[in-house]
Design an enzyme around this catalytic site. Structure first.
Site, PDB file in Angstrom:
ATOM      1  N   GLY A 195      -7.366  25.506 -17.473  1.00  7.07           N
ATOM      2  CA  GLY A 195      -7.014  24.270 -16.769  1.00  7.07           C
ATOM      3  C   GLY A 195      -5.522  24.012 -16.823  1.00  7.07           C
ATOM      4  O   GLY A 195      -4.778  24.683 -17.531  1.00  7.07           O
ATOM      5  N   GLY A 236      -2.646  22.783 -18.157  1.00  6.44           N
ATOM      6  CA  GLY A 236      -2.241  22.248 -19.453  1.00  6.44           C
ATOM      7  C   GLY A 236      -0.879  21.586 -19.411  1.00  6.44           C
ATOM      8  O   GLY A 236      -0.479  20.901 -20.342  1.00  6.44           O
ATOM      9  N   ARG A 237      -0.144  21.862 -18.355  1.00  9.61           N
ATOM     10  CA  ARG A 237       1.198  21.262 -18.254  1.00  9.61           C
ATOM     11  C   ARG A 237       1.588  21.020 -16.801  1.00  9.61           C
ATOM     12  O   ARG A 237       2.751  20.816 -16.503  1.00  9.61           O
ATOM     13  CB  ARG A 237       2.226  22.157 -18.898  1.00  9.61           C
ATOM     14  CG  ARG A 237       2.157  23.554 -18.336  1.00  9.61           C
ATOM     15  CD  ARG A 237       3.338  24.352 -18.705  1.00  9.61           C
ATOM     16  NE  ARG A 237       3.098  25.735 -18.363  1.00  9.61           N
ATOM     17  CZ  ARG A 237       4.031  26.640 -18.358  1.00  9.61           C
ATOM     18  NH1 ARG A 237       5.255  26.300 -18.665  1.00  9.61           N
ATOM     19  NH2 ARG A 237       3.754  27.870 -18.051  1.00  9.61           N
ATOM     20  N   ASP A 267       2.494  21.838 -25.510  1.00 11.40           N
ATOM     21  CA  ASP A 267       3.192  20.553 -25.441  1.00 11.40           C
ATOM     22  C   ASP A 267       3.226  19.981 -24.027  1.00 11.40           C
ATOM     23  O   ASP A 267       3.768  18.906 -23.796  1.00 11.40           O
ATOM     24  CB  ASP A 267       4.624  20.685 -25.982  1.00 11.40           C
ATOM     25  CG  ASP A 267       5.435  21.713 -25.199  1.00 11.40           C
ATOM     26  OD1 ASP A 267       4.910  22.281 -24.218  1.00 11.40           O
ATOM     27  OD2 ASP A 267       6.608  21.953 -25.578  1.00 11.40           O
ATOM     28  N   GLY A 268       2.690  20.751 -23.079  1.00  9.56           N
ATOM     29  CA  GLY A 268       2.664  20.257 -21.702  1.00  9.56           C
ATOM     30  C   GLY A 268       4.001  20.346 -20.986  1.00  9.56           C
ATOM     31  O   GLY A 268       4.146  19.874 -19.861  1.00  9.56           O
ATOM     32  N   ARG A 295      -7.969  28.945  -7.932  1.00  7.70           N
ATOM     33  CA  ARG A 295      -7.849  30.298  -8.487  1.00  7.70           C
ATOM     34  C   ARG A 295      -9.216  30.950  -8.594  1.00  7.70           C
ATOM     35  O   ARG A 295     -10.240  30.251  -8.545  1.00  7.70           O
ATOM     36  CB  ARG A 295      -7.242  30.191  -9.899  1.00  7.70           C
ATOM     37  CG  ARG A 295      -5.946  29.396  -9.929  1.00  7.70           C
ATOM     38  CD  ARG A 295      -5.851  28.546 -11.195  1.00  7.70           C
ATOM     39  NE  ARG A 295      -4.712  27.607 -11.088  1.00  7.70           N
ATOM     40  CZ  ARG A 295      -3.476  27.890 -11.441  1.00  7.70           C
ATOM     41  NH1 ARG A 295      -3.205  29.048 -11.987  1.00  7.70           N
ATOM     42  NH2 ARG A 295      -2.514  27.016 -11.269  1.00  7.70           N
ATOM     43  N   ASP A 343      -7.001  33.587 -13.800  1.00  7.86           N
ATOM     44  CA  ASP A 343      -6.529  32.216 -13.573  1.00  7.86           C
ATOM     45  C   ASP A 343      -5.182  32.207 -12.867  1.00  7.86           C
ATOM     46  O   ASP A 343      -4.701  31.147 -12.471  1.00  7.86           O
ATOM     47  CB  ASP A 343      -6.441  31.447 -14.900  1.00  7.86           C
ATOM     48  CG  ASP A 343      -5.601  32.175 -15.937  1.00  7.86           C
ATOM     49  OD1 ASP A 343      -5.949  33.308 -16.284  1.00  7.86           O
ATOM     50  OD2 ASP A 343      -4.578  31.622 -16.383  1.00  7.86           O
ATOM     51  N   ASN A 344      -4.570  33.380 -12.716  1.00  6.93           N
ATOM     52  CA  ASN A 344      -3.296  33.461 -11.984  1.00  6.93           C
ATOM     53  C   ASN A 344      -3.477  34.174 -10.651  1.00  6.93           C
ATOM     54  O   ASN A 344      -2.527  34.707 -10.096  1.00  6.93           O
ATOM     55  CB  ASN A 344      -2.245  34.188 -12.831  1.00  6.93           C
ATOM     56  CG  ASN A 344      -1.858  33.391 -14.068  1.00  6.93           C
ATOM     57  OD1 ASN A 344      -2.007  32.177 -14.095  1.00  6.93           O
ATOM     58  ND2 ASN A 344      -1.378  34.065 -15.086  1.00  6.93           N
TER      59      ASN A 344
HETATM   60  P1  AMP Z   1       0.076  30.619 -17.870  1.00 11.29           P
HETATM   61  O1  AMP Z   1       0.206  31.753 -18.811  1.00 11.29           O
HETATM   62  O2  AMP Z   1       1.370  29.885 -17.674  1.00 11.29           O
HETATM   63  O3  AMP Z   1      -0.613  30.990 -16.595  1.00 11.29           O
HETATM   64  O4  AMP Z   1      -0.839  29.563 -18.586  1.00 11.29           O
HETATM   65  C1  AMP Z   1      -2.096  29.844 -19.122  1.00 11.29           C
HETATM   66  C2  AMP Z   1      -2.735  28.576 -19.632  1.00 11.29           C
HETATM   67  O5  AMP Z   1      -1.956  27.991 -20.678  1.00 11.29           O
HETATM   68  C3  AMP Z   1      -2.904  27.493 -18.589  1.00 11.29           C
HETATM   69  O6  AMP Z   1      -4.087  26.801 -18.866  1.00 11.29           O
HETATM   70  C4  AMP Z   1      -1.696  26.635 -18.819  1.00 11.29           C
HETATM   71  O7  AMP Z   1      -1.863  25.313 -18.357  1.00 11.29           O
HETATM   72  C5  AMP Z   1      -1.582  26.668 -20.327  1.00 11.29           C
HETATM   73  N1  AMP Z   1      -0.217  26.414 -20.787  1.00 11.29           N
HETATM   74  C6  AMP Z   1       0.859  27.245 -20.675  1.00 11.29           C
HETATM   75  N2  AMP Z   1       1.949  26.673 -21.220  1.00 11.29           N
HETATM   76  C7  AMP Z   1       1.579  25.461 -21.679  1.00 11.29           C
HETATM   77  C8  AMP Z   1       2.266  24.388 -22.347  1.00 11.29           C
HETATM   78  N3  AMP Z   1       3.560  24.455 -22.663  1.00 11.29           N
HETATM   79  N4  AMP Z   1       1.542  23.295 -22.666  1.00 11.29           N
HETATM   80  C9  AMP Z   1       0.241  23.220 -22.363  1.00 11.29           C
HETATM   81  N5  AMP Z   1      -0.463  24.182 -21.749  1.00 11.29           N
HETATM   82  C10 AMP Z   1       0.196  25.297 -21.396  1.00 11.29           C
HETATM   83 MG    MG Z   2      -1.362  30.403 -15.032  1.00 11.85          MG
END
Ligand code: AMP
Ligand code: MG
Length: 492
Positions: A92, A94-95, A132-133, A190, A256-257
């Site tokens: 989901g 997360g940020r 940390d979002g 996605r 998810d990407n």
């Molecule tokens: P990503 O690798 O950027 O595609 O992210 C994979 C998952 O980690 C997704 O659910 C993102 O929302 C979550 N995520 C990545 N970075 C952060 C962050 N700094 N704070 C919260 N969730 C994160």
């Molecule tokens: Mg992603």
């Protein structure tokens, strides 16, 4: 709650009209001191948004998440996914927070198309887990440059509308300046969004999501889950073929990407190749090369198989029949990819007609480039110069290998009627002079962190016209040995 602002965007939020279990509604978390780093005025205009209003303090406050504009329906989307092949039932946003959707107005080059406006780095959400979002300036500027470069190359991609510094420190291994990216996408649906509901046995949600995705992205497809699977398969085949032609390594092709729209999404540790090698890997966490350049088509099929699995219950009540139909749809990837890849590389070789041996001709050049460590973009661009002399110069070890290949290439070109001038123009229009090279991106980020946005702005300007030789020839150069970057980081 924040004060509703006067800045008014023509929102029409179709995702927010889906049931509540598709997302969590929440506002972005305000930041200390928003400061505009970059604004994509052209894209703003194409979306029907007023660039001046966005650049004004109220607009910047919106782009930072400090003010929620009227008509927005902010939410974080739920999804799941396979990360490096391992199942994660809940990921989901997360940020990231989706502010809403706008439809580009009549008269715009994007007229009638619907776009998500999303803030990335907008604070914690119920999906943040340990995160940390937030985002720091580096990945925000990298995604800005990468997305705009891909768009200028004509490759489907999410876009950057703005980058805003937050005035807050983000803690990674060290303290770094925080930033928020405003991302524009056909949608953020996605493969993992389907997996989220399939894993929960939520058939009703799956049906709603299929209908939503079909209407939004694939209205020409047969309006069934199988029709959607076929359309997504075709879109991914075209997309990955274009990545291969650009020398692009996504780096994190987790499910998810992988966007249902067929756009490139989630620029993390991605890179454009300098020296060509099919096994090229940049991401520091991709230890086994799962997402290496040459593996990308296979991984796309793997991701599509996960989408197929999620859709099985909707495809046929009889599981074996569903599997047979879904398998056939995913098997549509290979011929679609092959055709798209050949079309991309034909153009890159300056061919305007089709012959059965064209794919092998392109493969033979790539093989010689890999053996020599030739620069991907410069070799192809060099085909335009003086009958290929520019490409030959990229073969530092064995120019004879290029000569042997070029003999076959010239024989093939001779079977087409084009004049040398027309051919050189076609080659220069198919092979960019400027790509977002990793060492340039890192230099631009380092300068931006130190307060100088000049290198970022100059690189961006060159990337927006990638087929034109840049004013600064250094931007078309391969990295010197001491400049070469071989590792990239998620840097979330
Ligand atoms: P990503 O690798 O950027 O595609 O992210 C994979 C998952 O980690 C997704 O659910 C993102 O929302 C979550 N995520 C990545 N970075 C952060 C962050 N700094 N704070 C919260 N969730 C994160
Ligand atoms: Mg992603």
């Amino acid at each position: 709650m924040f004060t509703a602002m006067t800045l008014c965007l023509p929102f029409d939020n179709s995702y927010a009209r889906l049931p509540e279990r598709f997302y969590a509604r929440l506002d972005p978390t305000p930041v200390a001191a928003p400061r505009l780093l970059a604004l994509n005025r052209r894209l703003a205009q194409d979306l029907g948004l007023d660039p001046e209003a966005l650049a004004a303090p109220e607009g910047v406050a919106m782009l930072a998440g400090n003010r929620v504009p009227a008509g927005a329906a902010p939410l974080a989307q739920a999804y799941a996914g396979h990360q490096f092949g391992g199942w994660v039932p809940q990921l989901g946003d997360g940020r990231a927070i989706l502010l809403g959707e706008v439809v580009a107005p009549a008269g715009s080059p994007l007229a009638g198309r619907r776009f998500d406006i999303q803030l990335k780095g907008a604070g914690r959400t119920p999906f943040s887990r340990m995160g940390d979002g937030r985002a720091w300036m580096g990945p925000v500027l990298r995604e800005y440059l990468m997305g705009e470069a891909m768009a200028a190359l004509g490759i489907p991609t999410t876009r950057a509308l703005a980058a805003v510094a937050t005035g807050e420190t983000v803690w990674r291994e060290t303290g770094l300046p925080g930033a928020v990216l405003t991302r524009v996408a056909a949608s953020h649906i996605r493969v993992g969004t389907f997996q989220f509901f399939a894993a929960r046995g939520d058939r009703e949600a799956l049906e709603l999501l299929v209908a939503h995705a079909l209407a939004r992205h694939h209205p020409e497809a047969e309006p069934t889950a199988l029709g959607l699977l076929g359309a997504v398969t075709a879109a991914q085949a075209r997309l990955v073929a274009q990545w291969m032609g650009a020398g692009f390594v996504h780096g994190v092709m987790n499910t998810d990407n992988c966007a249902i729209s067929g756009e490139t999404i989630d620029y993390g540790p991605c890179a454009f190749l300098d020296a060509y090698h099919p096994a090229a890997v940049f991401s520091s966490i991709d230890s086994f090369g799962r997402y290496a350049y040459g593996n990308q088509p296979r991984i796309a099929v793997w991701n599509l198989a996960q989408l197929a699995t999620a859709l099985l219950p909707l495809i046929d009540a009889d599981r074996d029949a569903a599997i047979a139909a879904a398998t056939a749809a995913v098997h549509g990837f290979a011929p679609a990819y092959e055709a798209a890849w050949c079309a991309v590389f034909r153009r890159k070789l300056g061919l305007s007609t089709e012959e059965p041996g064209d794919g092998a001709l392109a493969e033979a050049l790539l093989k010689a480039m890999a053996d020599d460590g030739a620069d991907f973009a410069r070799t192809f661009r060099g085909l335009a110069a003086e009958g290929g002399a520019g490409a030959r110069a990229e073969f530092r070890n064995d120019p004879g290998a290029f000569d042997a290949w070029a003999e076959a290439w010239r024989a093939r070109l001779a079977r087409e009627g084009a004049t040398p001038e027309a051919r050189a123009a076609a080659l220069a229009a198919a092979n960019p002079a400027v790509i977002p090279r990793t060492h340039r991106i890192e230099q631009a980020i380092a300068a931006a962190v130190a307060g100088d946005l000049g290198p970022f702005e100059r690189l961006l300007a060159a990337l927006l016209e990638p087929f034109r030789p840049p004013e600064d020839p250094g931007l078309a150069a391969a990295p010197r040995p001491e400049e070469r970057v071989t590792r990239t980081y998620c840097g979330t």
